[in-house]
Design a protein around this motif. Structure first.
Motif: not given
Length: 279
Positions: A83, A168, A198
């Motif tokens: 992330y 992502m 995701t």
């Protein structure tokens, strides 16, 4: 005529690769499976021995359980890292990618023996735990399943981070902002908007980690103890020590079938083709 030339030209381009796979992969795997069945008198004798023996069933269960634990740890550590990797600037992204890949490029034996130095009773990690007063001294962190789990997680982490980061990076950040503008809380926007997008990366990373972990040999052999034998170690023992090649071939075939089934289930129910844009 032109269409035929294009068709056969494409086949000629693919032919060397197909021959390479047939000679170096399909033929050896076929011989492996054939060896596992032994003679015609009782072709399933080796499989009956595996599935009816408590010892071998425990080895199979331990292998699958440890692989699942590695998947859980890699996902827990890899999701936040992926992330951040998808959100930071170019310079920070290069630094994070290097931190992920440099251990990945290091020799497997070097990393395994490095963990012995860190995890042994007189190692740096036990010294740190003793300094802060956490747990008994020394904490048994090596030559057991804990050491194997730590070593395998560190090695398999890039296989989880990279597919997650690839997915992502293709998600539009404005989707979360739109959810927030419609009244969703940050947690709700993440769980209902961002996280479902995701999932192809999550399933792909978990699948890669699990399938590769099933066949791990070096790390369990170095960091594990006598009671932590996994399937790959059992195969090696039957090949090099007892010279029971049909039994080792049967164990290898079970590992191959399990890997293929896991992949087919993952691709069928979790639509992993979306990860590389196949559908």
């Amino acid at each position: 005529m032109l269409q035929l030339q294009k068709r056969y030209g494409a086949m000629l381009l693919v032919l060397p690769g197909l021959l390479f796979l047939a000679v170096l992969f399909v033929w050896p795997v076929g011989r492996l499976v054939a060896t596992s069945f032994g003679g015609w008198e009782d072709p399933f004798a080796q499989y009956e021995r595996i599935l009816t023996s408590t010892v071998y069933v425990r080895v199979l269960g331990r292998t699958f359980l440890l692989s699942a634990q590695v998947v859980a740890l890699c996902l827990l550590l890899g999701y936040p890292l992926a992330y951040v990797l998808s959100r930071v600037g170019p310079l920070a992204k290069v630094v994070i990618v290097l931190c992920v890949l440099i251990p990945f490029w290091t020799n497997l034996l070097v990393r395994s023996y490095g963990w012995i130095i860190l995890l042994n009773p007189q190692g740096a990690l036990n010294g740190l735990l003793e300094l802060v007063g956490l747990g008994p001294s020394p904490v048994p962190l090596v030559y057991n399943s804990t050491g194997v789990l730590i070593g395998m997680t560190q090695i398999m982490l890039p296989y989880c981070v990279l597919p997650l980061a690839a997915v992502m990076s293709r998600i539009d950040p404005s989707l979360e902002n739109a959810a927030r503008s419609l009244g969703a809380s940050p947690v709700s926007a993440f769980l209902k908007v961002y996280f479902p997008l995701t999932l192809p990366g999550v399933f792909a990373g978990c699948l890669l980690v699990f399938m590769i972990s099933l066949g791990f040999f070096v790390v369990p052999a170095i960091l594990g103890g006598p009671g932590d034998i996994l399937l790959a170690q059992l195969i090696e023992f039957n090949i090099n020590n007892t010279l029971n090649w049909p039994f080792a071939a049967a164990l290898s075939t079970l590992l191959l079938v399990a890997t293929l089934l896991i992949y087919l289930i993952g691709d069928r129910f979790f639509d992993l083709g979306r990860l590389w844009g196949a559908r």
